[in-house]
Structure formats: C-alpha cells, structure tokens
Design an enzyme around this catalytic site. Structure first.
Site, mmCIF file in Angstrom:
data_model
loop_
_atom_site.group_PDB
_atom_site.id
_atom_site.type_symbol
_atom_site.label_atom_id
_atom_site.label_comp_id
_atom_site.label_asym_id
_atom_site.label_seq_id
_atom_site.Cartn_x
_atom_site.Cartn_y
_atom_site.Cartn_z
ATOM 1 N N GLU A 126 -1.898 5.394 -10.188
ATOM 2 C CA GLU A 126 -0.992 4.571 -9.376
ATOM 3 C C GLU A 126 -0.786 3.235 -10.087
ATOM 4 O O GLU A 126 -1.739 2.482 -10.297
ATOM 5 C CB GLU A 126 -1.572 4.353 -7.984
ATOM 6 C CG GLU A 126 -0.599 3.690 -7.035
ATOM 7 C CD GLU A 126 -1.112 3.677 -5.605
ATOM 8 O OE1 GLU A 126 -0.326 3.327 -4.710
ATOM 9 O OE2 GLU A 126 -2.289 4.020 -5.390
ATOM 10 N N CYS A 169 0.815 -1.219 0.000
ATOM 11 C CA CYS A 169 0.000 0.000 0.000
ATOM 12 C C CYS A 169 0.845 1.263 0.000
ATOM 13 O O CYS A 169 0.413 2.300 -0.493
ATOM 14 C CB CYS A 169 -0.949 -0.002 1.193
ATOM 15 S SG CYS A 169 -0.142 0.140 2.796
#
Length: 252
Positions: free
Chosen positions: A125, A26
């Site tokens: 991302e 993450c």
C-alpha cells in the site's frame, strides 16, 4: 467498466479518493483496474491529474497537500521500484517544488500503468498521491484479480449496468463494496466488514450484533450503491400486437 459514467467516475477517482488528502486517508483508493475499452480513459485521467493544484493544505483552492514528514521517501521508493520492475510511469510527480515550501514533503499526482499483480507497487500500500493502474479484458478477469489479492477490505465498481454490478458484488470476496461509490464505508448501523487479510477475529466490531450465533458462521458483505437518473436508458415501447388491450411497457 467501459459503460460507466465517465465524468462521474473520473471526478470521483481523482480528487475524491486517489489524490485528495493526499492519498493518506485510511480508505484512499490506490489501484484502478481498467476493463476492456476503459483503457482509452487513461489520457483523460492523466490530463485531469495534471490540472490538480498542489500547495500547503491551508491554502484556498488546493487539491493536493503535502505528505507527512517520513512518507515522501517511502512513496518515491515504491514508485522507483515499480519503474525498475518495468511498469510505465505515465505521470511523474516526484520532482515538484512548491514556492515558499521548497523543502516541503510534496508529491504531485503520479500514475503508474502496465502494472502486474506481482509488482511491489501493487502488493504494498503506497499511501501517497499515486494511482496504480492494472488492465483486464473482461469482468471475470477483474473478479479474479480482486479475489487473488490476499486482502479484502473494500472495492468499488463503476458501471451503469445493474447486471454487471450484481455479478461483481456477488462474486468478489471483499467485505465492503461500492457501486459507483469509491469509498464504500457503510453507515454506522452496519459493521465494518473487511474480509480475509483485512479482518481479524470472529465477529465484526460495531453495528447491530443481535444474532451472534449466526454471524459467527457468516461472512458479511455491505454494498453501498449510487445510481444516477441521467444514466438511465429510455427506450420506446415495442409495437407488438396487443389484441385490442392497452399496452404498457415493462421495465425490468
């Protein structure tokens, strides 16, 4: 920054946060801004990335494992879009075949440079072993790049200059900041402090929340720093007249 500890910076960037896991944790770092003469580090960055070992994650000595099943196609698509938008594919890891896992979801370390903030490989991302490299001439340009991004989850600066670190941490609008620490997740007694597009709600969701009235109107930053003793600069004290008194050097 060009004054950063080069070995420490490159080692942390490569295995630690960019290509390890492989870029799917993450807090994986997917973008680097090379400032001024720091751009000269690119060849070393590429050579070290090439040396990383790719194989199944349960093999001894592996640096980069496979992607999850549906991720490879998306990652390759974003890489190709970057190339179509005239970014430079400095290191292409898309054609790797791992012995015994020829149909596996492997992608070798990939580095894309000459990237601008408008390109999709920057705005999206990627979540893969891909490093997107932007360039900035000065620290102020870097701060502008960070603050013009709609998100404010985390950022890190690598430098041996405390004044540079101080300016950066005070002027960027980001909740979690690292100084020579690539993944600046705060310890549990502090809260997650992402800002702007990386935060929802009115207060942070863990950590000490004793003064909620103040925190409701406050944007919190957490700064995690690491200063290495070997980066200290030791200078001989000056030879100014001391009027017969004992002279002590002053370290500021």
């Amino acid at each position: 920054m060009p004054d950063a500890n080069k070995e420490n910076t490159l080692n942390q960037l490569l295995v630690g946060v960019v290509f390890g896991a492989p870029g799917q944790r993450c807090m994986a770092l997917s973008t680097a801004i090379l400032v001024g003469e720091g751009l000269s580090w690119l060849p070393d960055l590429v050579e070290r990335a090439k040396a990383l070992r790719i194989n199944a994650g349960d093999k001894v000595g592996v640096d980069v494992g496979p992607l999850i099943s549906q991720a490879k196609e998306r990652v390759n698509s974003l890489i190709q879009i970057g190339v179509d938008e005239v970014a430079q594919l400095l290191l292409d890891g898309s054609n790797v075949k791992v012995k015994g896992y020829e149909n596996g979801n492997f992608l070798e370390p990939t580095i894309i440079c000459n990237v601008t903030p408008q390109m999709k490989c920057y705005t999206e991302e990627i979540s893969g072993p891909v490093l997107v490299v932007l360039e900035a001439e000065y620290l102020d340009d870097t701060i502008s790049l960070v603050n013009n991004n709609p998100y404010g989850n985390s950022t890190a600066i690598f430098t041996t200059n405390r004044a540079t670190a101080h300016k950066y941490t005070h002027e960027v609008d980001v909740g979690q900041i690292g100084i020579n620490v690539p993944i600046p997740v705060p310890l549990p007694m502090f809260s997650f402090t992402g800002s702007r597009g990386s935060f929802r709600g009115d207060t942070n969701f863990y950590g000490k929340q004793k003064i909620l009235g103040i925190q409701f109107y406050t944007q919190i930053k957490t700064v995690t720093s690491q200063w290495k003793a070997e980066d200290a600069t030791v200078l001989a004290p000056g030879s100014m007249p001391n009027m017969g008194r004992k002279h002590f050097p002053c370290l500021l």
